[in-house]
Design a protein around this motif. Structure first.
Motif, PDB file in Angstrom:
ATOM      1  N   GLY A 105       0.788  -1.228   0.000  1.00  0.00           N
ATOM      2  CA  GLY A 105       0.000   0.000   0.000  1.00  0.00           C
ATOM      3  C   GLY A 105       0.815   1.271   0.000  1.00  0.00           C
ATOM      4  O   GLY A 105       0.252   2.366   0.049  1.00  0.00           O
ATOM      5  N   THR A 106       2.128   1.159  -0.040  1.00  0.00           N
ATOM      6  CA  THR A 106       2.977   2.346  -0.045  1.00  0.00           C
ATOM      7  C   THR A 106       4.306   2.028  -0.717  1.00  0.00           C
ATOM      8  O   THR A 106       4.680   0.855  -0.856  1.00  0.00           O
ATOM      9  N   LEU A 107       5.028   3.064  -1.144  1.00  0.00           N
ATOM     10  CA  LEU A 107       6.344   2.877  -1.742  1.00  0.00           C
ATOM     11  C   LEU A 107       7.355   2.543  -0.654  1.00  0.00           C
ATOM     12  O   LEU A 107       7.247   3.022   0.471  1.00  0.00           O
ATOM     13  N   GLN A 108       8.333   1.696  -0.993  1.00  0.00           N
ATOM     14  CA  GLN A 108       9.311   1.235  -0.021  1.00  0.00           C
ATOM     15  C   GLN A 108      10.695   1.836  -0.298  1.00  0.00           C
ATOM     16  O   GLN A 108      11.031   2.158  -1.424  1.00  0.00           O
ATOM     17  N   LYS A 109      11.484   1.954   0.771  1.00  0.00           N
ATOM     18  CA  LYS A 109      12.859   2.421   0.595  1.00  0.00           C
ATOM     19  C   LYS A 109      13.648   1.393  -0.213  1.00  0.00           C
ATOM     20  O   LYS A 109      13.439   0.198  -0.084  1.00  0.00           O
ATOM     21  N   SER A 110      14.544   1.883  -1.051  1.00  0.00           N
ATOM     22  CA  SER A 110      15.319   0.994  -1.911  1.00  0.00           C
ATOM     23  C   SER A 110      16.766   1.457  -2.007  1.00  0.00           C
ATOM     24  O   SER A 110      17.052   2.526  -2.541  1.00  0.00           O
ATOM     25  N   THR A 111      17.668   0.645  -1.483  1.00  0.00           N
ATOM     26  CA  THR A 111      19.099   0.942  -1.586  1.00  0.00           C
ATOM     27  C   THR A 111      19.558   0.874  -3.039  1.00  0.00           C
ATOM     28  O   THR A 111      20.403   1.668  -3.472  1.00  0.00           O
ATOM     29  N   ALA A 112      18.984  -0.075  -3.790  1.00  0.00           N
ATOM     30  CA  ALA A 112      19.368  -0.225  -5.199  1.00  0.00           C
ATOM     31  C   ALA A 112      19.021   1.019  -5.996  1.00  0.00           C
ATOM     32  O   ALA A 112      19.831   1.505  -6.799  1.00  0.00           O
ATOM     33  N   ILE A 113      17.830   1.565  -5.793  1.00  0.00           N
ATOM     34  CA  ILE A 113      17.423   2.773  -6.507  1.00  0.00           C
ATOM     35  C   ILE A 113      18.295   3.949  -6.102  1.00  0.00           C
ATOM     36  O   ILE A 113      18.717   4.742  -6.950  1.00  0.00           O
ATOM     37  N   MET A 114      18.598   4.059  -4.811  1.00  0.00           N
ATOM     38  CA  MET A 114      19.436   5.167  -4.347  1.00  0.00           C
ATOM     39  C   MET A 114      20.810   5.107  -5.008  1.00  0.00           C
ATOM     40  O   MET A 114      21.357   6.130  -5.446  1.00  0.00           O
ATOM     41  N   LYS A 115      21.381   3.897  -5.109  1.00  0.00           N
ATOM     42  CA  LYS A 115      22.704   3.748  -5.728  1.00  0.00           C
ATOM     43  C   LYS A 115      22.652   4.120  -7.199  1.00  0.00           C
ATOM     44  O   LYS A 115      23.547   4.813  -7.704  1.00  0.00           O
ATOM     45  N   LEU A 116      21.619   3.679  -7.909  1.00  0.00           N
ATOM     46  CA  LEU A 116      21.495   3.974  -9.337  1.00  0.00           C
ATOM     47  C   LEU A 116      21.340   5.470  -9.575  1.00  0.00           C
ATOM     48  O   LEU A 116      21.980   6.047 -10.461  1.00  0.00           O
ATOM     49  N   VAL A 117      20.477   6.107  -8.780  1.00  0.00           N
ATOM     50  CA  VAL A 117      20.248   7.545  -8.949  1.00  0.00           C
ATOM     51  C   VAL A 117      21.532   8.322  -8.688  1.00  0.00           C
ATOM     52  O   VAL A 117      21.894   9.236  -9.438  1.00  0.00           O
ATOM     53  N   ASN A 118      22.252   7.959  -7.635  1.00  0.00           N
ATOM     54  CA  ASN A 118      23.501   8.655  -7.319  1.00  0.00           C
ATOM     55  C   ASN A 118      24.552   8.478  -8.410  1.00  0.00           C
ATOM     56  O   ASN A 118      25.337   9.383  -8.685  1.00  0.00           O
ATOM     57  N   ASN A 119      24.572   7.299  -9.042  1.00  0.00           N
ATOM     58  CA  ASN A 119      25.505   7.081 -10.149  1.00  0.00           C
ATOM     59  C   ASN A 119      25.117   7.920 -11.365  1.00  0.00           C
ATOM     60  O   ASN A 119      25.969   8.518 -12.028  1.00  0.00           O
ATOM     61  N   LEU A 120      23.819   7.979 -11.657  1.00  0.00           N
ATOM     62  CA  LEU A 120      23.340   8.668 -12.852  1.00  0.00           C
ATOM     63  C   LEU A 120      23.424  10.183 -12.719  1.00  0.00           C
ATOM     64  O   LEU A 120      23.536  10.891 -13.723  1.00  0.00           O
ATOM     65  N   VAL A 121      23.391  10.683 -11.509  1.00  0.00           N
ATOM     66  CA  VAL A 121      23.521  12.129 -11.299  1.00  0.00           C
ATOM     67  C   VAL A 121      24.877  12.626 -11.794  1.00  0.00           C
ATOM     68  O   VAL A 121      25.026  13.778 -12.184  1.00  0.00           O
ATOM     69  N   LYS A 122      25.881  11.737 -11.805  1.00  0.00           N
ATOM     70  CA  LYS A 122      27.231  12.123 -12.217  1.00  0.00           C
ATOM     71  C   LYS A 122      27.359  12.312 -13.724  1.00  0.00           C
ATOM     72  O   LYS A 122      28.357  12.860 -14.193  1.00  0.00           O
TER      73      LYS A 122
END
Length: 213
Positions: A105-122
């Motif tokens: 019923g809600t979105l969950q925290k994701s370490t994988a997504i955080m890592k991908l986003v941080n890589n792509l920001v570069k």
């Protein structure tokens, strides 16, 4: 009611609408990276023709300079291809978020997504979009923070030695073994060649920036 109207009246998107919005944005960025890679491929074809023509003239200095351009083009393309693969992984992770949301019923925290986003920001080509997406994901509770760029730079001499090796491989490949790894062809560049190489590299960097724009 449309998502545009929701934004106009200040209504927050539902978690499902938010994920769909992110996925749409990722697909847009993938198309942009495809466009940049095609531009780099086209530029490399032109440089290869110039290098082969210089080899026929026995213009070794120009061949080395053009080989450096090809090495730079290939590195740039590889970087974009890696980032596109990471965007694809991000899409799959967001699809999993949708599946989980239907159960929890809600979105969950994701370490994988955080890592991908941080890589792509570069990646300069999509940095602004990924920063905006990252901020939205923080508000939605999917990621905890946007991490600082902690990429360690390799030793400059090691980078230069690696680049020289790649340049020699390109020369050997495109001149049918006449230059590059052939005996006597791997000596360090002369001073005037270094100056010419720097000028051409700056010009090539400018052309790559134009392609990205």
């Amino acid at each position: 009611m449309s998502s545009v109207m929701n934004l106009l009246i200040g209504k927050r998107l539902t978690p499902e609408e938010q994920v769909k919005k992110w996925r749409s944005s990722v697909r847009t960025q993938e198309r942009e990276l495809d466009k940049s890679m095609r531009g780099i491929d086209s530029e490399e074809v032109k440089v290869k023709r110039s290098l082969k023509a210089a080899a026929k003239r026995n213009d070794v200095a120009s061949c080395k300079i053009l080989a450096r351009e090809i090495v730079q083009a290939r590195k740039a393309r590889d970087r974009l291809a890696t980032s596109k693969a990471q965007l694809n992984s991000l899409t799959m992770n967001m699809q999993q978020q949708l599946a989980t949301m239907k159960i929890a019923g809600t979105l969950q925290k994701s370490t994988a997504i955080m890592k991908l986003v941080n890589n792509l920001v570069k990646l300069p080509e999509i940095s602004a979009t990924m920063q905006e997406m990252g901020q939205e994901m923080m508000k939605a509770g999917i990621i905890e923070e946007m991490m600082e760029d902690s990429l360690e730079m390799a030793d400059e001499e090691e980078i230069e030695e690696e680049a020289e090796g790649e340049v020699n491989k390109v020369l050997f490949e495109l001149t049918d073994g006449m230059l590059g790894e052939a005996p006597g062809a791997v000596a360090g560049p002369l001073e005037h060649e270094k100056e010419d190489s720097k000028a051409v590299e700056e010009d090539f960097a400018a052309r790559l920036s134009a392609l990205r724009a």
